[in-house]
Design a protein around this motif. Structure first.
Motif, short mmCIF file in Angstrom:
data_model
loop_
_atom_site.label_atom_id
_atom_site.label_comp_id
_atom_site.label_asym_id
_atom_site.label_seq_id
_atom_site.Cartn_x
_atom_site.Cartn_y
_atom_site.Cartn_z
N TYR A 127 0.80 -1.22 0.00
CA TYR A 127 0.00 0.00 0.00
C TYR A 127 0.84 1.28 0.00
CZ TYR A 127 -3.87 -3.17 0.92
OH TYR A 127 -4.79 -4.18 0.82
N THR A 128 1.94 1.29 0.69
CA THR A 128 2.78 2.49 0.73
C THR A 128 3.31 2.81 -0.67
OG1 THR A 128 3.40 1.99 3.00
CG2 THR A 128 4.81 3.54 1.79
N HIS A 155 -6.41 4.24 1.47
CA HIS A 155 -6.59 4.87 2.78
C HIS A 155 -7.58 4.07 3.63
CE1 HIS A 155 -4.03 8.29 2.21
NE2 HIS A 155 -4.72 8.76 1.18
N ASN A 158 -5.91 1.00 4.96
CA ASN A 158 -4.99 1.36 6.06
C ASN A 158 -5.74 1.99 7.24
OD1 ASN A 158 -2.68 0.47 4.74
ND2 ASN A 158 -2.35 2.44 3.74
N GLN A 160 -7.29 4.77 7.35
CA GLN A 160 -6.99 6.20 7.42
C GLN A 160 -8.17 6.96 6.83
OE1 GLN A 160 -3.39 6.19 5.11
NE2 GLN A 160 -2.10 5.87 6.90
#
Length: 161
Positions: A127-128, A155, A158, A160
């Motif tokens: 994902y990063t 996001h 994660n 977020q």
């Protein structure tokens, strides 16, 4: 004035001249020029066939055509991006990533290559890396809905919000 025989011959030969001008005039030019033109056009032909196969969901066959196009012209970025896409659809994330990176090395701002790279990273749960690629893509086209959806999904994955 043309005779009926010459007119009939022209009617028979004219379509051949229009369909394959390289063959029709090859006697009037150097044979090497015809070979060069054929070598230059062959990768495009293979790429187009690959695209047609991808539209039929024949991704493995399409990948073979894109590889043939690249064998004829290793610098053919469009064929490389298409190969990355075909590999992505075959669930070959590593192959898709490799080809997308190769395309980006040749043409760094190629949006389709960036998208395939980001999608491949996302599919592998990197994902990063995926987010970094999609953010780079948003700098090229910040209004692209598909890229924005990908960013939102990353996001969300994660957590977020």
């Amino acid at each position: 004035m043309m005779t009926a025989r010459v007119t009939a011959l022209l009617i028979l030969v004219a379509p051949l001249l229009m369909v394959r001008p390289d063959v029709a005039v090859s006697g009037w030019r150097d044979a090497g020029q015809a070979d060069t033109a054929e070598r230059r056009e062959a990768p495009y032909r293979q790429n187009n066939l690959g695209v047609a196969l991808m539209e039929q969901y024949k991704h493995e066959e399409a990948a073979a055509r894109f590889r043939e196009a690249l064998a004829g012209d290793p610098g053919f970025v469009i064929a490389r991006v298409n190969l990355a896409l075909a590999l992505y659809f075959q669930n070959d994330g590593r192959g898709a990533t490799t080809e997308a990176l190769a395309a980006l090395k040749q043409a760094p701002e190629t949006a389709p290559a960036l998208y395939v790279l980001g999608a491949s990273y996302k599919k592998e749960r990197l994902y990063t890396e995926a987010l970094a690629v999609f953010e780079r893509l948003l700098k090229i086209d910040g209004r692209d809905p598909y890229t924005n959806i990908q960013v939102g999904q990353i996001h969300s994955a994660n957590q977020q919000y």
